[in-house]
Write a protein that holds these residues in place. Structure first.
Motif, PDB file in Angstrom:
ATOM      1  N   ILE A 175      51.570  17.248  36.560  1.00  0.00           N
ATOM      2  CA  ILE A 175      50.164  17.503  36.227  1.00  0.00           C
ATOM      3  C   ILE A 175      49.848  16.924  34.852  1.00  0.00           C
ATOM      4  CG2 ILE A 175      48.445  19.324  35.874  1.00  0.00           C
ATOM      5  CD1 ILE A 175      50.634  21.101  37.486  1.00  0.00           C
ATOM      6  N   GLN A 176      48.834  16.033  34.806  1.00  0.00           N
ATOM      7  CA  GLN A 176      48.425  15.480  33.498  1.00  0.00           C
ATOM      8  C   GLN A 176      47.460  16.418  32.791  1.00  0.00           C
ATOM      9  OE1 GLN A 176      46.946  11.460  33.732  1.00  0.00           O
ATOM     10  NE2 GLN A 176      48.853  10.668  34.530  1.00  0.00           N
ATOM     11  N   GLY A 177      46.606  17.089  33.560  1.00  0.00           N
ATOM     12  CA  GLY A 177      45.665  18.008  32.925  1.00  0.00           C
ATOM     13  C   GLY A 177      44.440  18.216  33.786  1.00  0.00           C
ATOM     14  N   ILE A 178      43.485  18.976  33.231  1.00  0.00           N
ATOM     15  CA  ILE A 178      42.245  19.281  33.949  1.00  0.00           C
ATOM     16  C   ILE A 178      41.064  18.877  33.078  1.00  0.00           C
ATOM     17  CG2 ILE A 178      40.750  21.181  34.721  1.00  0.00           C
ATOM     18  CD1 ILE A 178      43.116  22.665  35.706  1.00  0.00           C
ATOM     19  N   ILE A 179      40.072  18.211  33.688  1.00  0.00           N
ATOM     20  CA  ILE A 179      38.797  17.996  33.001  1.00  0.00           C
ATOM     21  C   ILE A 179      37.813  18.964  33.645  1.00  0.00           C
ATOM     22  CG2 ILE A 179      36.967  16.350  32.445  1.00  0.00           C
ATOM     23  CD1 ILE A 179      38.954  14.092  32.766  1.00  0.00           C
ATOM     24  N   GLY A 180      37.345  19.940  32.878  1.00  0.00           N
ATOM     25  CA  GLY A 180      36.444  20.940  33.453  1.00  0.00           C
ATOM     26  C   GLY A 180      36.381  22.177  32.579  1.00  0.00           C
ATOM     27  N   PRO A 181      35.600  23.181  32.993  1.00  0.00           N
ATOM     28  CA  PRO A 181      35.367  24.358  32.147  1.00  0.00           C
ATOM     29  C   PRO A 181      36.524  25.357  32.189  1.00  0.00           C
ATOM     30  CG  PRO A 181      34.121  24.554  34.180  1.00  0.00           C
ATOM     31  CD  PRO A 181      34.822  23.241  34.245  1.00  0.00           C
ATOM     32  N   CYS A 182      37.569  25.093  31.406  1.00  0.00           N
ATOM     33  CA  CYS A 182      38.717  25.998  31.381  1.00  0.00           C
ATOM     34  C   CYS A 182      39.433  25.825  30.047  1.00  0.00           C
ATOM     35  CB  CYS A 182      39.673  25.662  32.524  1.00  0.00           C
ATOM     36  SG  CYS A 182      40.321  23.984  32.404  1.00  0.00           S
ATOM     37  N   ALA A 183      40.403  26.689  29.769  1.00  0.00           N
ATOM     38  CA  ALA A 183      41.171  26.571  28.525  1.00  0.00           C
ATOM     39  C   ALA A 183      42.650  26.681  28.869  1.00  0.00           C
ATOM     40  CB  ALA A 183      40.764  27.684  27.564  1.00  0.00           C
ATOM     41  N   SER A 184      43.472  25.853  28.230  1.00  0.00           N
ATOM     42  CA  SER A 184      44.905  25.845  28.529  1.00  0.00           C
ATOM     43  C   SER A 184      45.551  27.163  28.095  1.00  0.00           C
ATOM     44  CB  SER A 184      45.558  24.683  27.771  1.00  0.00           C
ATOM     45  OG  SER A 184      46.946  24.908  27.679  1.00  0.00           O
ATOM     46  N   THR A 196      50.741  24.568  33.066  1.00  0.00           N
ATOM     47  CA  THR A 196      50.503  24.689  34.517  1.00  0.00           C
ATOM     48  C   THR A 196      49.609  25.895  34.804  1.00  0.00           C
ATOM     49  OG1 THR A 196      52.494  26.020  34.746  1.00  0.00           O
ATOM     50  CG2 THR A 196      52.730  23.661  35.155  1.00  0.00           C
ATOM     51  N   ALA A 197      49.056  26.509  33.730  1.00  0.00           N
ATOM     52  CA  ALA A 197      48.156  27.652  33.926  1.00  0.00           C
ATOM     53  C   ALA A 197      46.985  27.551  32.955  1.00  0.00           C
ATOM     54  CB  ALA A 197      48.906  28.961  33.709  1.00  0.00           C
ATOM     55  N   TRP A 198      45.812  27.931  33.435  1.00  0.00           N
ATOM     56  CA  TRP A 198      44.583  27.820  32.625  1.00  0.00           C
ATOM     57  C   TRP A 198      43.802  29.115  32.716  1.00  0.00           C
ATOM     58  CZ3 TRP A 198      46.875  24.196  35.497  1.00  0.00           C
ATOM     59  CH2 TRP A 198      47.121  22.938  34.927  1.00  0.00           C
ATOM     60  N   LYS A 199      43.034  29.387  31.664  1.00  0.00           N
ATOM     61  CA  LYS A 199      42.176  30.578  31.651  1.00  0.00           C
ATOM     62  C   LYS A 199      40.761  30.159  32.048  1.00  0.00           C
ATOM     63  CE  LYS A 199      41.142  34.851  30.212  1.00  0.00           C
ATOM     64  NZ  LYS A 199      41.607  36.034  30.850  1.00  0.00           N
ATOM     65  N   LEU A 200      40.169  30.883  33.001  1.00  0.00           N
ATOM     66  CA  LEU A 200      38.763  30.654  33.370  1.00  0.00           C
ATOM     67  C   LEU A 200      38.018  31.946  33.046  1.00  0.00           C
ATOM     68  CD1 LEU A 200      39.422  29.243  36.971  1.00  0.00           C
ATOM     69  CD2 LEU A 200      38.978  27.888  34.962  1.00  0.00           C
ATOM     70  N   CYS A 201      37.486  32.051  31.815  1.00  0.00           N
ATOM     71  CA  CYS A 201      36.826  33.316  31.425  1.00  0.00           C
ATOM     72  C   CYS A 201      35.641  33.598  32.338  1.00  0.00           C
ATOM     73  CB  CYS A 201      36.344  33.243  29.982  1.00  0.00           C
ATOM     74  SG  CYS A 201      37.669  33.009  28.826  1.00  0.00           S
ATOM     75  N   GLY A 202      34.881  32.545  32.660  1.00  0.00           N
ATOM     76  CA  GLY A 202      33.740  32.729  33.553  1.00  0.00           C
ATOM     77  C   GLY A 202      33.759  31.650  34.611  1.00  0.00           C
ATOM     78  N   LEU A 203      33.469  32.000  35.858  1.00  0.00           N
ATOM     79  CA  LEU A 203      33.387  30.966  36.894  1.00  0.00           C
ATOM     80  C   LEU A 203      32.415  31.441  37.969  1.00  0.00           C
ATOM     81  CD1 LEU A 203      36.777  30.976  38.895  1.00  0.00           C
ATOM     82  CD2 LEU A 203      36.117  32.769  37.362  1.00  0.00           C
ATOM     83  N   ASP A 204      31.864  30.500  38.717  1.00  0.00           N
ATOM     84  CA  ASP A 204      30.910  30.883  39.766  1.00  0.00           C
ATOM     85  C   ASP A 204      31.168  30.042  41.014  1.00  0.00           C
ATOM     86  OD1 ASP A 204      29.323  28.407  39.601  1.00  0.00           O
ATOM     87  OD2 ASP A 204      28.785  29.153  37.612  1.00  0.00           O
ATOM     88  N   THR A 252      30.038  27.343  42.226  1.00  0.00           N
ATOM     89  CA  THR A 252      30.138  25.876  42.215  1.00  0.00           C
ATOM     90  C   THR A 252      31.052  25.353  41.105  1.00  0.00           C
ATOM     91  OG1 THR A 252      28.188  25.610  40.837  1.00  0.00           O
ATOM     92  CG2 THR A 252      27.835  25.525  43.209  1.00  0.00           C
ATOM     93  N   THR A 253      31.604  26.236  40.256  1.00  0.00           N
ATOM     94  CA  THR A 253      32.505  25.759  39.193  1.00  0.00           C
ATOM     95  C   THR A 253      33.616  24.927  39.819  1.00  0.00           C
ATOM     96  OG1 THR A 253      32.099  27.771  37.919  1.00  0.00           O
ATOM     97  CG2 THR A 253      34.037  26.476  37.332  1.00  0.00           C
ATOM     98  N   SER A 254      33.756  23.676  39.371  1.00  0.00           N
ATOM     99  CA  SER A 254      34.742  22.769  39.979  1.00  0.00           C
ATOM    100  C   SER A 254      35.620  22.156  38.894  1.00  0.00           C
ATOM    101  CB  SER A 254      34.028  21.649  40.741  1.00  0.00           C
ATOM    102  OG  SER A 254      33.192  22.212  41.724  1.00  0.00           O
ATOM    103  N   LEU A 255      36.912  22.137  39.158  1.00  0.00           N
ATOM    104  CA  LEU A 255      37.871  21.597  38.185  1.00  0.00           C
ATOM    105  C   LEU A 255      38.392  20.268  38.709  1.00  0.00           C
ATOM    106  CD1 LEU A 255      39.860  24.930  37.746  1.00  0.00           C
ATOM    107  CD2 LEU A 255      38.078  24.056  36.238  1.00  0.00           C
ATOM    108  N   CYS A 256      38.503  19.283  37.815  1.00  0.00           N
ATOM    109  CA  CYS A 256      39.070  17.993  38.215  1.00  0.00           C
ATOM    110  C   CYS A 256      40.504  17.938  37.698  1.00  0.00           C
ATOM    111  CB  CYS A 256      38.230  16.858  37.620  1.00  0.00           C
ATOM    112  SG  CYS A 256      38.943  15.261  37.945  1.00  0.00           S
ATOM    113  N   ILE A 257      41.458  18.009  38.628  1.00  0.00           N
ATOM    114  CA  ILE A 257      42.875  18.075  38.262  1.00  0.00           C
ATOM    115  C   ILE A 257      43.470  16.680  38.434  1.00  0.00           C
ATOM    116  CG2 ILE A 257      45.058  19.222  38.764  1.00  0.00           C
ATOM    117  CD1 ILE A 257      42.872  21.131  40.467  1.00  0.00           C
TER     118      ILE A 257
END
Length: 768
Positions: free
Chosen positions: A421-430, A449-457, A459-464
């Motif tokens: 895994i190189q990383g995620i571009i999107g609304p999250c924190a490592s 290999t784990a991320w925090k998503l304090c808020g999500l709904d 349509t929230t989409s992560l690009c891995i």
């Protein structure tokens, strides 16, 4: 595209490559990285059950059992083999009755995505805890704007669910923290806007320990750590208990009383107010789903996080200033908001920003805190604008169009050993959970290999973004019996109902290696997903790499893809052709080069940050509309039909509906506009014309109802000033220096190249 949409409806995943290059060299040749755009909370098909127990996990790699796990029913103690690390695991006693005819739901082949109700030990959130909304309201605005904002807030107060907790902070030159717990005598704690306030000062000043002594050890936060329930209830109260008090405070709320000299901006301490809000939530409700909702009406000029000085002679930073690095406040403000985002992520809280002003308010600096906490962002010109009012209402709406707001998410990834895994571009924190699956190359939020998503709904989409690490090796091609890569996405989150859930999505994709793999790769290419991954990548590079030339990077990537996957004879542009699976991709790239994500000219840094934040959190279907808007044509001759995104689509007797995601334009051709001004649609004999005028409005309303943030609606006529909203998005196939325009058509005054010229250059370069 149909099969990719089916995969998405089952597993909420779209991948540019659905047949994967199996070696590092092949992957490098593909240009577009091996990646997945995943929407963790996309509503599941109605038939999918919610399992009322915790999942079985592999004792070695901790992945969850899935339909791809191999189950041995013949042994006395039934065994399952993990598809990721091939570890053999025993089933617990309560699975002893399973057989090939009697499978548990998680092994059904169609349930590759399934949800469990769980209270995992590492989840601190109190199950059933209520959501918290802390309103942070800017009072340095003119009376009229404050009136709009107050009426919008009073309206949504009635929509907040009764058990949700609400708090209120107002700020201008000073920050006012309102006590809601004692309605008979409103009480306010005032803090100076120029100074940063620490958590300890907040506890001290707001009298959290007047009734009982302060605990000597440990973190002081929440009811469990020694804060009494009544001290929390002074500031955060259930909506049903504080509605009256809040209504009276808001109705009496005045514009900031401090005088502002005519050559100065108002003293506005946004940073201090947000920092106090974060401390207050950290003290009262750590680890529960809480949102700071900031309503900002202008730039921050005082205290930490200021983006401009009070002197009006100093302009607010532009893209040019950022490029030249002549931005005295920018880096300091970003550093302050980075620290704030770390604090919010640690507490599990979200920052939402509603920025409503004609000038910039500092969204570009706030971006890091909004994005890392998964907050919502809305940008409008005024608190009276429908973009703001309708978007705010949507946050609290229940029923069909609710956003499905959830909180406290943790997202984990597991994958086969030949892929990292190189990383995620999107609304999250490592969460900095390093391991053998982390790649050396980092993109976005990586090294974990784990991320925090304090808020999500919903349509929230992560690009891995993944990295294939398998080197070329003759044996792998020989043993391609097991030519599958496996991926597993695990999302823990607190559902709107308060219970903790775990959603597990497990995917398998075939890989190919060696010569002659071109056809296989093309057969699994998803053009829309590829365009969105490129858009997220180019936006990210523009923000993080100095001296990066986005147009050159996009063009080089596109030429490389065309020469790699196109059919042609060397040096003969006329022989060039692309498979239908790739044929729209150059068109997406043409529109991406001209989009607001790449062209920052004419946009402020705030607007650019806003567009990119929304691109980085939306799903594929919505992101594609941002890159290449959709155009529908209405005329007497035919029903509504898709039209080419080209100036040639304009005709005097047509109405066009353009959806560019942020703006929806209803554009009347010149004849239609004349008839409308003459009032023909009001005459009984011209019913057909009235229907024609109404049809695009109805379609526009349907789009607006489903979208968040609510788009701006522009209704304009050919040759009118607002027609620019449409013309800016069209392919300039007819410009002021081209020959012959169709009667009733239009031209675009631009020196941009048209799509035909672009394609011509592309073919010439690809065949070299």
């Amino acid at each position: 595209m149909a099969e990719f949409l089916d995969l998405e409806s089952q597993d909420s995943v779209r991948m540019p490559w659905n047949v994967l290059p199996g070696t590092k060299a092949d992957a490098a040749n593909c240009v577009i990285p091996i990646s997945a755009v995943y929407t963790p909370l996309k509503p599941l098909p109605a038939a999918t059950p919610l399992l009322p127990y915790s999942p079985l996990r592999c004792r070695n790699c901790r992945s969850v059992i899935s339909p791809f796990s191999i189950v041995d029913f013949s042994s006395i103690n039934k065994i399952w083999i993990c598809s990721f690390c091939l570890q053999r695991n025993h089933f617990p006693p309560h699975y002893q009755s399973i057989s090939e005819q009697n499978l548990p739901a998680e092994l059904f082949p169609q349930y590759t995505t399934i949800e469990y109700e769980t209270t995992a030990p590492h989840e601190k959130a109190q199950a059933g805890s209520s959501n918290v909304f802390l309103f942070v309201v800017d009072t340095c605005v003119i009376e009229e704007e404050l009136g709009f904002l107050k009426s919008a807030l009073l309206q949504v107060l009635g929509m907040v669910p009764e058990n949700c907790l609400i708090g209120l902070i107002t700020f201008g030159t000073y920050v006012h923290v309102h006590e809601l717990g004692f309605g008979q005598l409103p009480k306010v704690h005032v803090f100076k806007g120029t100074k940063e306030v620490t958590k300890d000062q907040l506890l001290e000043q707001m009298g959290f320990f007047t009734k009982r002594p302060r605990p000597t050890t440990g973190v002081i936060a929440g009811v469990r750590d020694g804060l009494s329930q009544e001290s929390v209830a002074r500031f955060l109260l259930p909506a049903s208990d504080c509605e009256f008090v809040l209504n009276s405070i808001l109705e009496e709320l005045q514009k900031d009383p401090w005088p502002v000299p005519s050559d100065q901006r108002a003293a506005r301490c946004t940073g201090t107010a947000l920092s106090l809000a974060a401390h207050l939530l950290g003290v009262c409700v750590p680890g529960s789903g809480a949102r700071i909702m900031a309503f900002l009406g202008g730039p921050s000029t005082e205290g930490p996080g200021a983006i401009v000085s009070k002197n009006l002679s100093e302009p607010i930073r532009s893209h040019k200033d950022l490029d030249k690095d002549s931005v005295p406040h920018y880096h300091k403000a970003v550093k302050f908001y980075e620290a704030l985002s770390k604090q919010l992520v640690h507490q599990g809280h979200v920052l939402d920003v509603f920025a409503c002003a004609l000038d910039q308010v500092g969204v570009a600096e706030l971006k890091v805190a909004i994005e890392k906490t998964g907050g919502l962002v809305v940008l409008a010109e005024s608190f009276g604008h429908s973009v703001f009012k309708d978007s705010l209402r949507r946050v609290f709406q229940s029923g069909d169009n609710d956003l499905g707001l959830s909180s406290n998410g943790i997202f984990e990834i597991n994958c086969s050993k030949d892929i990292k895994i190189q990383g995620i571009i999107g609304p999250c924190a490592s969460l900095d959970k390093k391991g053998p699956l982390c790649s050396e190359t980092v993109i976005g939020q990586g090294n974990t290999t784990a991320w925090k998503l304090c808020g999500l709904d919903k349509t929230t989409s992560l690009c891995i973004i993944f990295d294939v690490i398998k080197k070329e090796n003759p044996d792998i091609i020989a043993q391609s019996a097991n030519n599958q890569f496996f991926f597993q996405f695990l999302t823990y989150y607190q559902h709107g109902s308060g219970q903790m859930r775990l959603r597990a999505t497990t995917l398998s994709r075939r890989w190919v290696a060696g010569p002659g793999i071109k056809e296989d790769l093309i057969s699994g290419f998803d053009q829309e997903a590829a365009a969105v991954v490129m858009a997220r990548q180019v936006s990210f590079k523009m923000e993080t790499e100095a001296e990066f030339d986005p147009i050159r990077w996009l063009d080089k990537s596109l030429i490389h893809i065309c020469s790699q996957f196109g059919e042609y004879q060397k040096d003969s542009p006329s022989s060039f052709s692309l498979s239908p699976r790739l044929s729209i991709f150059p068109q997406f790239m043409f529109h991406l080069r001209r989009s607001q994500f790449v062209q920052v000219f004419n946009n402020s840094p705030d607007e650019t940050a806003y567009f990119r934040m929304i691109l980085n959190r939306e799903n594929i279907a919505n992101s594609v509309v941002m890159i290449q808007p959709s155009l529908i044509s209405y005329s007497f001759q035919s029903g509504p039909e898709p039209a080419l995104l080209d100036v040639a689509s304009i005709a005097a007797d047509r109405i066009l509906l353009l959806d560019s995601y942020f703006t929806i334009v209803v554009f009347h051709g010149s004849t239609i506009a004349q008839w409308r001004k003459a009032g023909y649609h009001e005459l009984p004999e011209h019913q057909a014309f009235a229907h024609l005028l109404q049809a695009p409005r109805d379609d526009a309303d349907a789009i607006i109802r489903e979208r968040f943030p609510v788009p701006r609606l522009v209704i304009c006529d050919q040759h009118g000033s607002q027609a620019r909203f449409l013309l800016a998005k069209l392919n300039p196939s007819a410009t002021y220096n081209s020959d012959g325009v169709a009667p009733g058509g239009d031209v675009i005054f631009t020196d941009d190249v048209s799509f035909e010229v672009f394609l011509d250059h592309l073919q010439r370069l690809a065949v070299q």
